[in-house]
Design a protein around this motif. Structure first.
Motif, PDB file in Angstrom:
ATOM      1  N   ALA A   1       0.856  -1.299  -0.076  1.00 49.09           N
ATOM      2  CA  ALA A   1      -0.156  -0.072   0.055  1.00 49.09           C
ATOM      3  C   ALA A   1       0.684   1.229  -0.221  1.00 49.09           C
ATOM      4  N   LEU A   2       0.716   2.028  -0.834  1.00 50.18           N
ATOM      5  CA  LEU A   2       1.765   3.132  -1.033  1.00 50.18           C
ATOM      6  C   LEU A   2       1.317   4.699  -0.742  1.00 50.18           C
ATOM      7  N   PRO A   3       1.866   5.389   0.164  1.00 51.62           N
ATOM      8  CA  PRO A   3       1.484   6.796  -0.026  1.00 51.62           C
ATOM      9  C   PRO A   3       1.389   7.428  -1.054  1.00 51.62           C
ATOM     10  N   ARG A   4       0.392   8.438  -1.172  1.00 50.61           N
ATOM     11  CA  ARG A   4       0.392   9.128  -2.407  1.00 50.61           C
ATOM     12  C   ARG A   4       1.643   9.887  -2.914  1.00 50.61           C
ATOM     13  N   LEU A   5       2.228  10.539  -1.936  1.00 50.37           N
ATOM     14  CA  LEU A   5       3.390  11.528  -2.087  1.00 50.37           C
ATOM     15  C   LEU A   5       4.622  10.867  -1.819  1.00 50.37           C
ATOM     16  N   ALA A   6       5.561  11.259  -2.573  1.00 50.84           N
ATOM     17  CA  ALA A   6       6.944  10.721  -2.048  1.00 50.84           C
ATOM     18  C   ALA A   6       7.435  11.395  -0.861  1.00 50.84           C
ATOM     19  N   GLU A   7       8.098  10.649  -0.003  1.00 55.05           N
ATOM     20  CA  GLU A   7       8.586  11.431   1.257  1.00 55.05           C
ATOM     21  C   GLU A   7      10.014  10.845   1.192  1.00 55.05           C
TER      22      GLU A   7
ATOM     23  N   ASP B   1       4.971  12.078 -18.527  1.00 52.86           N
ATOM     24  CA  ASP B   1       4.287  12.659 -19.324  1.00 52.86           C
ATOM     25  C   ASP B   1       2.889  13.075 -18.583  1.00 52.86           C
ATOM     26  N   LEU B   2       2.671  12.257 -17.685  1.00 48.45           N
ATOM     27  CA  LEU B   2       1.363  12.465 -16.644  1.00 48.45           C
ATOM     28  C   LEU B   2       1.611  12.784 -15.355  1.00 48.45           C
ATOM     29  N   ARG B   3       0.801  13.665 -14.849  1.00 44.87           N
ATOM     30  CA  ARG B   3       0.899  13.572 -13.393  1.00 44.87           C
ATOM     31  C   ARG B   3       0.259  12.605 -12.550  1.00 44.87           C
ATOM     32  N   PRO B   4       1.053  12.038 -11.661  1.00 46.18           N
ATOM     33  CA  PRO B   4       0.728  10.654 -10.705  1.00 46.18           C
ATOM     34  C   PRO B   4      -0.786  11.177 -10.273  1.00 46.18           C
TER      35      PRO B   4
ATOM     36  N   ARG C   1     -11.900   3.759 -12.231  1.00 36.17           N
ATOM     37  CA  ARG C   1     -11.920   2.349 -13.089  1.00 36.17           C
ATOM     38  C   ARG C   1     -11.973   1.402 -12.248  1.00 36.17           C
ATOM     39  N   GLY C   2     -11.499   1.600 -10.734  1.00 34.02           N
ATOM     40  CA  GLY C   2     -11.628   0.316  -9.907  1.00 34.02           C
ATOM     41  C   GLY C   2     -10.468  -0.291  -9.824  1.00 34.02           C
ATOM     42  N   LEU C   3      -9.376   0.262 -10.597  1.00 35.47           N
ATOM     43  CA  LEU C   3      -7.881  -0.503 -10.398  1.00 35.47           C
ATOM     44  C   LEU C   3      -7.154  -0.351  -9.138  1.00 35.47           C
ATOM     45  N   ALA C   4      -7.610   0.791  -8.380  1.00 35.85           N
ATOM     46  CA  ALA C   4      -6.982   1.037  -6.915  1.00 35.85           C
ATOM     47  C   ALA C   4      -8.105   1.788  -6.276  1.00 35.85           C
ATOM     48  N   ARG C   5      -7.902   1.494  -4.721  1.00 37.49           N
ATOM     49  CA  ARG C   5      -8.490   2.226  -3.786  1.00 37.49           C
ATOM     50  C   ARG C   5      -7.879   2.860  -2.763  1.00 37.49           C
ATOM     51  N   LEU C   6      -8.294   3.791  -1.989  1.00 39.36           N
ATOM     52  CA  LEU C   6      -7.562   4.376  -0.984  1.00 39.36           C
ATOM     53  C   LEU C   6      -8.057   3.718   0.406  1.00 39.36           C
ATOM     54  N   ASP C   7      -7.051   3.142   1.387  1.00 39.59           N
ATOM     55  CA  ASP C   7      -7.589   2.559   2.611  1.00 39.59           C
ATOM     56  C   ASP C   7      -7.470   3.842   3.596  1.00 39.59           C
ATOM     57  N   ALA C   8      -7.464   3.080   4.931  1.00 37.89           N
ATOM     58  CA  ALA C   8      -7.988   3.988   6.000  1.00 37.89           C
ATOM     59  C   ALA C   8      -6.906   4.947   6.368  1.00 37.89           C
ATOM     60  N   GLU C   9      -5.674   4.770   5.644  1.00 33.68           N
ATOM     61  CA  GLU C   9      -4.724   5.629   6.073  1.00 33.68           C
ATOM     62  C   GLU C   9      -4.303   6.395   4.842  1.00 33.68           C
ATOM     63  N   ASP C  10      -5.007   6.480   3.786  1.00 33.78           N
ATOM     64  CA  ASP C  10      -5.199   7.115   2.656  1.00 33.78           C
ATOM     65  C   ASP C  10      -4.079   6.845   1.843  1.00 33.78           C
ATOM     66  N   ARG C  11      -3.571   5.681   1.992  1.00 39.69           N
ATOM     67  CA  ARG C  11      -2.630   5.112   1.073  1.00 39.69           C
ATOM     68  C   ARG C  11      -3.400   4.188  -0.178  1.00 39.69           C
TER      69      ARG C  11
ATOM     70  N   ALA D   1      11.296   6.813   0.451  1.00 40.21           N
ATOM     71  CA  ALA D   1      10.443   5.876   0.707  1.00 40.21           C
ATOM     72  C   ALA D   1       9.394   5.645  -0.418  1.00 40.21           C
ATOM     73  N   PRO D   2       9.183   4.481  -0.658  1.00 37.29           N
ATOM     74  CA  PRO D   2       8.261   4.054  -1.950  1.00 37.29           C
ATOM     75  C   PRO D   2       6.885   4.904  -1.761  1.00 37.29           C
ATOM     76  N   SER D   3       6.493   5.357  -2.949  1.00 32.36           N
ATOM     77  CA  SER D   3       5.122   6.168  -3.064  1.00 32.36           C
ATOM     78  C   SER D   3       4.547   5.798  -4.312  1.00 32.36           C
ATOM     79  N   PHE D   4       3.292   6.152  -4.426  1.00 35.76           N
ATOM     80  CA  PHE D   4       2.503   5.976  -5.741  1.00 35.76           C
ATOM     81  C   PHE D   4       3.145   7.159  -6.616  1.00 35.76           C
ATOM     82  N   GLU D   5       3.356   8.285  -6.229  1.00 37.04           N
ATOM     83  CA  GLU D   5       4.000   9.418  -7.095  1.00 37.04           C
ATOM     84  C   GLU D   5       5.462   8.680  -7.446  1.00 37.04           C
ATOM     85  N   GLY D   6       6.205   8.004  -6.870  1.00 33.68           N
ATOM     86  CA  GLY D   6       7.571   7.392  -7.294  1.00 33.68           C
ATOM     87  C   GLY D   6       7.293   6.567  -8.115  1.00 33.68           C
TER      88      GLY D   6
END
Length: 278
Positions: free
Chosen positions: A120-126, A142-145, A155-165, A129-134
Motif C-alpha cells: 500500500a503506497l502513500p500518495r506522495l513521495a517522502e 508525461d502525466l501527473r501521478p 476505473r476500480g484499479l486502485a482504492r484508498l485505505d483508511a490511512e489514505d494509502r 520511501a516508496p510512494s505512488f508518485e514515485g
C-alpha cells in the motif's frame, strides 16, 4: 485443374478443429454486429496479405498470379488488395502505461513486501520511501501521478485505505467492459496462443510450450472448485514470471524481440452429444 489445399486430406483434417476454434469468434462477431459479408471482406484482405508476405519465395518476386494460386482469390482482386499492409494492432496509450505501472508495482522489490505482495503506497513521495508518485514517475513523466490515480480510482484499479494509502485492487491489469483496452488484449493474447499452436503444427517438432490439463464428466461443484484453484495457481505463476522478467530487463541491452507468457482457465456445462457412449 489442380487440387486446392481444402480438398487434400491435410486440408480436410483442419475443418473440424477450425470450426471449433472459430465458433466463439463467430458468436462474438454476431454479438457485435459484424456480418458475414463484412467478415469475408476482412478474410479476403488477410488471405492476400499473408500469401504476399509469409509465403514469398526467397529471391523471387511475389506475383499476383502466385498469390491468386495460393489463395483462390481472382487475380484482379489480388492486384487491388496487394500492398495494403497487414492490419496493425497499435497499443492504446492507456494500456501501455497502465500495464507497465502495474507490472512494476508487482515486480519491483521497492514496491513489494517480503512475500512479493504489492505494498500500500502513500500518495506522495517522502524522501526515499516508496510512494505512488514515485511508482508512476518511474514509468512516465508525461502525466501527473494525481491524474493517473484519479483515473485508476474511477476505473476500480486502485482504492484508498483508511490511512489514505493507494492499494492495488487486483494483482493484474484486467480491462473490463469490452472497451478498447480489453479488445486490445483479446486480439493480442489470442493471436499469440494461436500463433504458438500454428507454429507447433506446421513445424517438424513443437517449438512452443502449449499444454492444458482437462477433465470431463465432472460435477458442477468440483468444476467450480478446480476453476478457483487453477486461478490461484495461474496467478502465482504469472507473478513469478513477471518478477523474473522485470529483474532481467534491468540489465538487458534491448532489441526487437518480444515475449509473452499467458495462461487461461475455462469451464462449461458440456452434456454428452446425442448418441455418444455414456
Amino acid at each position: 485443374m489442380s487440387k486446392t489445399a481444402a480438398n487434400t486430406p491435410e486440408g480436410t483434417s483442419l475443418h473440424a478443429p477450425l470450426a471449433r476454434l472459430l465458433r466463439p469468434l463467430v458468436r462474438l462477431c454476431i454479438g457485435r454486429g459484424i456480418t458475414f459479408p463484412a467478415l469475408t471482406t476482412l478474410l479476403r484482405e488477410l488471405y492476400v496479405n499473408v500469401a504476399e508476405y509469409d509465403f514469398a519465395l526467397s529471391g523471387k518476386e511475389q506475383t499476383d498470379s502466385r498469390v491468386s494460386l495460393l489463395t483462390g482469390i481472382h487475380r484482379k482482386e489480388v492486384s487491388r488488395l496487394r500492398g495494403a499492409g497487414a492490419p496493425v494492432s497499435v497499443v492504446p496509450a492507456v494500456v501501455s502505461r497502465t500495464s507497465r505501472i502495474v507490472a512494476r508495482w508487482l515486480a519491483d522489490p521497492r514496491f513489494t513486501d517480503a512475500a512479493g505482495h504489492p505494498l500500500a503506497l502513500p500518495r506522495l513521495a517522502e524522501g526515499e520511501a516508496p510512494s505512488f508518485e514515485g511508482l508512476v514517475s518511474s514509468i512516465t513523466r508525461d502525466l501527473r501521478p494525481r491524474a493517473v490515480l484519479d483515473e485508476w480510482l474511477d476505473r476500480g484499479l486502485a482504492r484508498l485505505d483508511a490511512e489514505d494509502r493507494v492499494v492495488l485492487a487486483e494483482a493484474a491489469y484486467v480491462p473490463k467492459g469490452g472497451g478498447e483496452p480489453q479488445l486490445y488484449y483479446f486480439g493480442r493474447n489470442l493471436h499469440d496462443h494461436i500463433a504458438a499452436s500454428v507454429a507447433n503444427v506446421m513445424g517438424e517438432t513443437p517449438r512452443f510450450l502449449e499444454r492444458a490439463v482437462h477433465y470431463d464428466g465432472l460435477s458442477r461443484e468440483l468444476a467450480e472448485r478446480l476453476e478457483r484453484r487453477a486461478k490461484e495457481i495461474a496467478m502465482e505463476a504469472l507473478q513469478q514470471a513477471n518478477r523474473e522478467a522485470h529483474a532481467a530487463c534491468e540489465t538487458d541491452p534491448g532489441g526487437t524481440h518480444r515475449w509473452n507468457f499467458g495462461l487461461y482457465v475455462y469451464g462449461e456445462d458440456a452434456p454428452p452429444a446425442p448418441g455418444a457412449d455414456a
